[in-house]
Write an enzyme that holds these catalytic residues in place. Structure first.
Site, PDB file in Angstrom:
ATOM      1  N   TYR A  99       0.840  -1.194   0.000  1.00 24.82           N
ATOM      2  CA  TYR A  99       0.000   0.000   0.000  1.00 24.82           C
ATOM      3  C   TYR A  99       0.878   1.249   0.000  1.00 24.82           C
ATOM      4  CZ  TYR A  99      -4.186   2.768   1.093  1.00 24.82           C
ATOM      5  OH  TYR A  99      -5.218   3.664   1.056  1.00 24.82           O
ATOM      6  N   ASN A 136     -15.675   3.845  -0.757  1.00 30.94           N
ATOM      7  CA  ASN A 136     -16.272   3.789  -2.092  1.00 30.94           C
ATOM      8  C   ASN A 136     -17.283   4.902  -2.367  1.00 30.94           C
ATOM      9  OD1 ASN A 136     -14.723   1.663  -2.961  1.00 30.94           O
ATOM     10  ND2 ASN A 136     -16.262   0.107  -2.563  1.00 30.94           N
ATOM     11  N   GLY A 140      -5.959   3.753  -7.736  1.00 29.37           N
ATOM     12  CA  GLY A 140      -5.586   2.446  -7.205  1.00 29.37           C
ATOM     13  C   GLY A 140      -4.445   1.855  -8.015  1.00 29.37           C
ATOM     14  N   TRP A 191      -6.069  10.149  -3.857  1.00 26.03           N
ATOM     15  CA  TRP A 191      -6.108   9.411  -2.607  1.00 26.03           C
ATOM     16  C   TRP A 191      -7.082  10.151  -1.706  1.00 26.03           C
ATOM     17  CZ3 TRP A 191      -1.023   7.674   0.289  1.00 26.03           C
ATOM     18  CH2 TRP A 191      -1.359   6.756   1.287  1.00 26.03           C
TER      19      TRP A 191
END
Length: 336
Positions: free
Chosen positions: A52, A126, A244, A269
């Protein structure tokens, strides 16, 4: 209290364990939250694998979002105001896969009582990303095209429903033919099948341009060949948001791809973007997202729910090929 931990980065089903840890105590400016539920997002799985945008400080507990009840304040006006409230828990350093979590009071957000726990648990990553990328950054206009990859994902489906409800059109890239009919039923205007391992990128670029004439707005969570092809589909002064990195492969772009169309590729982000918003703008966004969830436009489909003790089974379900819907960890049984 029970807490999910990992001592080293690796495949989630291999490295996660459930351990007993002391209940933490908040200091001034912090609150302690009894967690109710937390989803398993791709960002969580990448965090556990050390892939990540931020590296875990080992040993670590995963979980970037979720819902819980503020049980204790360590002091400070904001913490006292939050006491007893059900809140979205935005844990930027991870930690929500635990029965109790301590974090800054400014990282919890009170939510409408009209949202069920499963929708409250999945409120931010989301739904908020869908609204911010389309309405705040792209400022997409009614009748305009939005191009997206990974359109069969939970976020991709939200974007399709949002476009249908608010009037922008979507051209959606998926890997599997069987997804075409599903997304059409949701309201997708165009669905194109593209497998980066076998299909011709030039053909996808041609199909997008034939459908749209060249898009101003595009979003991509994949990277690699897929993200590179989407960049080639941009029209005059187009903009690709990369939010992503589902593949570790880099983007490959010829400079003239961007120069000729005066287009741009940039990263998005949600966490850092939200940090730079004023409180009134955050509250407006929260009201907007709540309204869209209540209308059924940005609802999250939950496919499986597991207790915290079964976290290995939960991450296995979340990583099954072609699974749809969100996997949820049920940490406490109810909000009561």
């Amino acid at each position: 209290m029970q807490t999910v931990r990992f001592e080293q980065c690796g495949l989630p089903a291999d490295v996660l364990t459930v351990t007993e840890q002391p209940v933490p105590s908040p200091v001034r400016g912090e609150v302690r939250v009894r967690m109710l539920a937390s989803p398993i997002n791709p960002s969580d799985l990448m965090f556990i694998q050390g892939m990540y945008g931020q590296r875990p400080a080992l040993p670590a507990t995963p979980g970037f979002e979720g819902v819980g009840i503020v049980e204790t304040s360590g002091g400070g006006l904001l913490g006292k105001l939050m006491a007893g409230k059900r809140v979205a828990v935005l844990n930027r350093s991870g930690g929500n896969w635990a029965e109790q979590v301590v974090l800054p009071a400014k990282q919890v957000v009170p939510l409408s009582g009209g949202l069920p726990d499963e929708q409250a648990a999945t409120f931010f990553v989301n739904p908020m990303s869908a609204v911010v990328m389309t309405e705040q950054i792209h400022r997409i206009r009614r009748g305009e095209w939005l191009l997206q990859s990974a359109a069969g994902s939970s976020l991709g489906r939200m974007i399709i429903r949002l476009g249908r409800a608010t009037g922008f059109r979507t051209v959606n890239v998926v890997r599997r033919t069987e997804q075409v009919g599903e997304l059409k039923l949701l309201g997708a205007d165009a669905v194109l099948v593209f497998d980066a391992t076998t299909d011709d990128p030039d053909s996808l670029v041609e199909q997008v341009r034939r459908q749209t004439g060249g898009v101003r707005c595009a979003i991509d969570p994949v990277g690699g060949i897929v993200g590179s092809v989407l960049a080639r589909c941009l029209g005059d002064q187009g903009r690709l948001l990369v939010y992503g990195s589902l593949t570790p492969e880099p983007l490959h772009l010829l400079p003239r791809t961007l120069i000729g169309s005066r287009s741009a590729v940039e990263g998005f982000w949600l966490g850092p973007w939200m940090l730079n918003r004023t409180l009134p703008s955050k509250l407006r966004l929260i009201r907007r997202v709540t309204h869209l969830i209540q209308r059924g436009i940005l609802t999250t489909e939950v496919s499986h729910t597991f207790p915290l003790a079964d976290v290995r089974a939960a991450v296995a379900a979340a990583t099954e090929p072609h699974h749809t819907g969100k996997v949820l960890l049920q940490i406490s049984p109810t909000a009561g």
